[in-house]
Design a protein around this motif. Sequence first.
Motif, PDB file in Angstrom:
ATOM      1  N   SER A 209      33.134 -55.743 -49.417  1.00  0.00           N
ATOM      2  CA  SER A 209      34.565 -55.563 -49.183  1.00  0.00           C
ATOM      3  C   SER A 209      35.012 -56.087 -47.822  1.00  0.00           C
ATOM      4  O   SER A 209      36.207 -56.098 -47.530  1.00  0.00           O
ATOM      5  CB  SER A 209      34.926 -54.074 -49.295  1.00  0.00           C
ATOM      6  N   ASP A 210      34.070 -56.545 -47.006  1.00  0.00           N
ATOM      7  CA  ASP A 210      34.384 -56.980 -45.650  1.00  0.00           C
ATOM      8  C   ASP A 210      34.014 -58.454 -45.417  1.00  0.00           C
ATOM      9  O   ASP A 210      33.924 -58.903 -44.280  1.00  0.00           O
ATOM     10  CB  ASP A 210      33.631 -56.086 -44.650  1.00  0.00           C
ATOM     11  N   LEU A 211      33.837 -59.193 -46.488  1.00  0.00           N
ATOM     12  CA  LEU A 211      33.366 -60.575 -46.370  1.00  0.00           C
ATOM     13  C   LEU A 211      34.354 -61.504 -45.671  1.00  0.00           C
ATOM     14  O   LEU A 211      33.960 -62.564 -45.181  1.00  0.00           O
ATOM     15  CB  LEU A 211      33.028 -61.143 -47.757  1.00  0.00           C
ATOM     16  N   SER A 212      35.609 -61.129 -45.609  1.00  0.00           N
ATOM     17  CA  SER A 212      36.600 -61.990 -44.955  1.00  0.00           C
ATOM     18  C   SER A 212      36.630 -61.816 -43.432  1.00  0.00           C
ATOM     19  O   SER A 212      37.409 -62.503 -42.756  1.00  0.00           O
ATOM     20  CB  SER A 212      37.999 -61.717 -45.528  1.00  0.00           C
ATOM     21  N   ARG A 213      35.806 -60.943 -42.893  1.00  0.00           N
ATOM     22  CA  ARG A 213      35.777 -60.721 -41.441  1.00  0.00           C
ATOM     23  C   ARG A 213      35.540 -62.048 -40.711  1.00  0.00           C
ATOM     24  O   ARG A 213      34.655 -62.830 -41.085  1.00  0.00           O
ATOM     25  CB  ARG A 213      34.690 -59.713 -41.090  1.00  0.00           C
ATOM     26  N   PRO A 214      36.300 -62.340 -39.651  1.00  0.00           N
ATOM     27  CA  PRO A 214      36.159 -63.630 -38.957  1.00  0.00           C
ATOM     28  C   PRO A 214      34.741 -63.936 -38.497  1.00  0.00           C
ATOM     29  O   PRO A 214      34.295 -65.090 -38.592  1.00  0.00           O
ATOM     30  CB  PRO A 214      37.121 -63.498 -37.778  1.00  0.00           C
ATOM     31  N   ARG A 215      34.010 -62.951 -37.996  1.00  0.00           N
ATOM     32  CA  ARG A 215      32.641 -63.201 -37.551  1.00  0.00           C
ATOM     33  C   ARG A 215      31.749 -63.627 -38.701  1.00  0.00           C
ATOM     34  O   ARG A 215      30.902 -64.524 -38.559  1.00  0.00           O
ATOM     35  CB  ARG A 215      32.080 -61.946 -36.879  1.00  0.00           C
ATOM     36  N   VAL A 216      31.931 -63.020 -39.870  1.00  0.00           N
ATOM     37  CA  VAL A 216      31.159 -63.393 -41.052  1.00  0.00           C
ATOM     38  C   VAL A 216      31.503 -64.811 -41.479  1.00  0.00           C
ATOM     39  O   VAL A 216      30.628 -65.627 -41.787  1.00  0.00           O
ATOM     40  CB  VAL A 216      31.406 -62.391 -42.199  1.00  0.00           C
ATOM     41  N   ARG A 217      32.803 -65.127 -41.480  1.00  0.00           N
ATOM     42  CA  ARG A 217      33.218 -66.466 -41.865  1.00  0.00           C
ATOM     43  C   ARG A 217      32.695 -67.508 -40.862  1.00  0.00           C
ATOM     44  O   ARG A 217      32.319 -68.622 -41.242  1.00  0.00           O
ATOM     45  CB  ARG A 217      34.748 -66.563 -41.922  1.00  0.00           C
ATOM     46  N   GLY A 223      26.651 -72.484 -41.309  1.00  0.00           N
ATOM     47  CA  GLY A 223      25.537 -72.725 -42.221  1.00  0.00           C
ATOM     48  C   GLY A 223      24.622 -71.540 -42.443  1.00  0.00           C
ATOM     49  O   GLY A 223      23.563 -71.687 -43.066  1.00  0.00           O
ATOM     50  N   VAL A 224      25.007 -70.365 -41.953  1.00  0.00           N
ATOM     51  CA  VAL A 224      24.180 -69.167 -42.155  1.00  0.00           C
ATOM     52  C   VAL A 224      24.387 -68.638 -43.565  1.00  0.00           C
ATOM     53  O   VAL A 224      25.532 -68.393 -43.978  1.00  0.00           O
ATOM     54  CB  VAL A 224      24.547 -68.079 -41.123  1.00  0.00           C
ATOM     55  N   PRO A 225      23.314 -68.440 -44.342  1.00  0.00           N
ATOM     56  CA  PRO A 225      23.471 -67.840 -45.662  1.00  0.00           C
ATOM     57  C   PRO A 225      24.021 -66.415 -45.569  1.00  0.00           C
ATOM     58  O   PRO A 225      23.562 -65.619 -44.738  1.00  0.00           O
ATOM     59  CB  PRO A 225      22.052 -67.835 -46.227  1.00  0.00           C
ATOM     60  N   VAL A 226      24.994 -66.123 -46.411  1.00  0.00           N
ATOM     61  CA  VAL A 226      25.599 -64.795 -46.460  1.00  0.00           C
ATOM     62  C   VAL A 226      25.341 -64.190 -47.835  1.00  0.00           C
ATOM     63  O   VAL A 226      25.843 -64.687 -48.845  1.00  0.00           O
ATOM     64  CB  VAL A 226      27.113 -64.849 -46.173  1.00  0.00           C
ATOM     65  N   LEU A 227      24.541 -63.135 -47.865  1.00  0.00           N
ATOM     66  CA  LEU A 227      24.386 -62.327 -49.060  1.00  0.00           C
ATOM     67  C   LEU A 227      25.369 -61.161 -48.945  1.00  0.00           C
ATOM     68  O   LEU A 227      25.957 -60.941 -47.887  1.00  0.00           O
ATOM     69  CB  LEU A 227      22.951 -61.791 -49.169  1.00  0.00           C
ATOM     70  N   CYS A 228      25.556 -60.412 -50.021  1.00  0.00           N
ATOM     71  CA  CYS A 228      26.481 -59.284 -49.931  1.00  0.00           C
ATOM     72  C   CYS A 228      26.026 -58.127 -50.798  1.00  0.00           C
ATOM     73  O   CYS A 228      25.257 -58.297 -51.746  1.00  0.00           O
ATOM     74  CB  CYS A 228      27.904 -59.707 -50.298  1.00  0.00           C
ATOM     75  N   LYS A 242      33.205 -66.053 -54.087  1.00  0.00           N
ATOM     76  CA  LYS A 242      34.124 -66.961 -53.400  1.00  0.00           C
ATOM     77  C   LYS A 242      33.804 -67.052 -51.908  1.00  0.00           C
ATOM     78  O   LYS A 242      34.155 -68.033 -51.247  1.00  0.00           O
ATOM     79  CB  LYS A 242      35.565 -66.499 -53.596  1.00  0.00           C
ATOM     80  N   LEU A 243      33.133 -66.009 -51.371  1.00  0.00           N
ATOM     81  CA  LEU A 243      32.882 -65.937 -49.935  1.00  0.00           C
ATOM     82  C   LEU A 243      31.408 -65.798 -49.572  1.00  0.00           C
ATOM     83  O   LEU A 243      31.034 -65.997 -48.409  1.00  0.00           O
ATOM     84  CB  LEU A 243      33.650 -64.759 -49.330  1.00  0.00           C
ATOM     85  N   ALA A 244      30.580 -65.426 -50.527  1.00  0.00           N
ATOM     86  CA  ALA A 244      29.159 -65.183 -50.259  1.00  0.00           C
ATOM     87  C   ALA A 244      28.298 -66.132 -51.076  1.00  0.00           C
ATOM     88  O   ALA A 244      28.700 -66.610 -52.139  1.00  0.00           O
ATOM     89  CB  ALA A 244      28.802 -63.741 -50.586  1.00  0.00           C
ATOM     90  N   ASP A 245      27.098 -66.353 -50.586  1.00  0.00           N
ATOM     91  CA  ASP A 245      26.162 -67.262 -51.255  1.00  0.00           C
ATOM     92  C   ASP A 245      25.385 -66.583 -52.363  1.00  0.00           C
ATOM     93  O   ASP A 245      24.887 -67.250 -53.262  1.00  0.00           O
ATOM     94  CB  ASP A 245      25.183 -67.845 -50.229  1.00  0.00           C
ATOM     95  N   ASN A 246      25.247 -65.275 -52.285  1.00  0.00           N
ATOM     96  CA  ASN A 246      24.548 -64.550 -53.338  1.00  0.00           C
ATOM     97  C   ASN A 246      24.940 -63.080 -53.267  1.00  0.00           C
ATOM     98  O   ASN A 246      25.535 -62.627 -52.286  1.00  0.00           O
ATOM     99  CB  ASN A 246      23.028 -64.708 -53.216  1.00  0.00           C
ATOM    100  N   ILE A 247      24.584 -62.348 -54.310  1.00  0.00           N
ATOM    101  CA  ILE A 247      24.978 -60.953 -54.434  1.00  0.00           C
ATOM    102  C   ILE A 247      23.754 -60.046 -54.567  1.00  0.00           C
ATOM    103  O   ILE A 247      22.707 -60.454 -55.069  1.00  0.00           O
ATOM    104  CB  ILE A 247      25.892 -60.726 -55.647  1.00  0.00           C
ATOM    105  N   THR A 248      23.924 -58.814 -54.120  1.00  0.00           N
ATOM    106  CA  THR A 248      23.045 -57.716 -54.476  1.00  0.00           C
ATOM    107  C   THR A 248      23.862 -56.811 -55.395  1.00  0.00           C
ATOM    108  O   THR A 248      24.980 -56.437 -55.048  1.00  0.00           O
ATOM    109  CB  THR A 248      22.587 -56.946 -53.228  1.00  0.00           C
ATOM    110  N   PHE A 249      23.320 -56.487 -56.567  1.00  0.00           N
ATOM    111  CA  PHE A 249      24.133 -55.843 -57.602  1.00  0.00           C
ATOM    112  C   PHE A 249      23.412 -54.643 -58.199  1.00  0.00           C
ATOM    113  O   PHE A 249      22.191 -54.495 -58.106  1.00  0.00           O
ATOM    114  CB  PHE A 249      24.461 -56.846 -58.714  1.00  0.00           C
TER     115      PHE A 249
END
Length: 258
Positions: A209-217, A223-228, A242-249
């Motif tokens: 829910s916080d993937l739009s945070r400027p530091r994350v973006r 080029g840092v991979p972002v999981l969520c 739309k914002l992360a490279d992969n998910i934990t579900f």
Amino acid sequence: MTALSVLPDALLRLPVAHRAYHDITQGRPENSRAAIKAAIAAGYGIEIDLQLTADGAAMVFHDYDLSRLTGQAGPLRQRSAEEAAAIPLLHGDGETIPRFEEILDLVAGRAPLLVELKDQDGAMGPAVGPLEAAAARALAGYGGPVAVMSFNPHSMAEMARLAPDLARGLTTCNYDATDWPLSGEACDRLRDIPDFDRVGASFISHQASDLSRPRVRALHGDGVPVLCWTIRSPEAEAEARKLADNITFEGYRAAIPG
């Protein structure tokens, strides 16, 4: 800056089952052997958690306290490895808390592993070491795709010292002070992910829910991979991707990209 490690490609390609592919209606508790076997059979990556015993062993277990997952009282940290390994999991059809080494033998490289070391300091501080040492010992010589992560940056700095070639990252979030037993100052500091370079992290696993945070973006833009974490429906997955490279579900059957 500590030497950078590299996240295995399989942890970007395959959806990662949170606490393994658990479903208590099917006799698969969180972090159980059954949940891990189900994740392997389904073709998923696997996220598991490590907690420490009184005698310095790493057990695959999420909570500090035993009550929610076993019905027994008290912290896991107050039990020996032998005692912990004999404690049955609720809804587990006789399964007990697994040792980390046992799970590595069970997976044996058949699925990528994302291993979260739970904070042992209690306040994301520097009182770490025994759990990291136990994890590093268990992972020495392991040949499958694996990465470690923690909310506590000190934990990953210690892993960088003990196992510099092992992929490591930071588990991150919005650090809402009402949700964390931390000072406002600590939350403000951790929220900006200031230790990423210091610990030689190669990825983050961030609150969905916080993937739009400027530091994350900004990290992602570098080029840092972002999981969520943690995705609980196909609709939430579509938004997160739309914002992360992969998910934990958890809680549904995630599609594996073709």
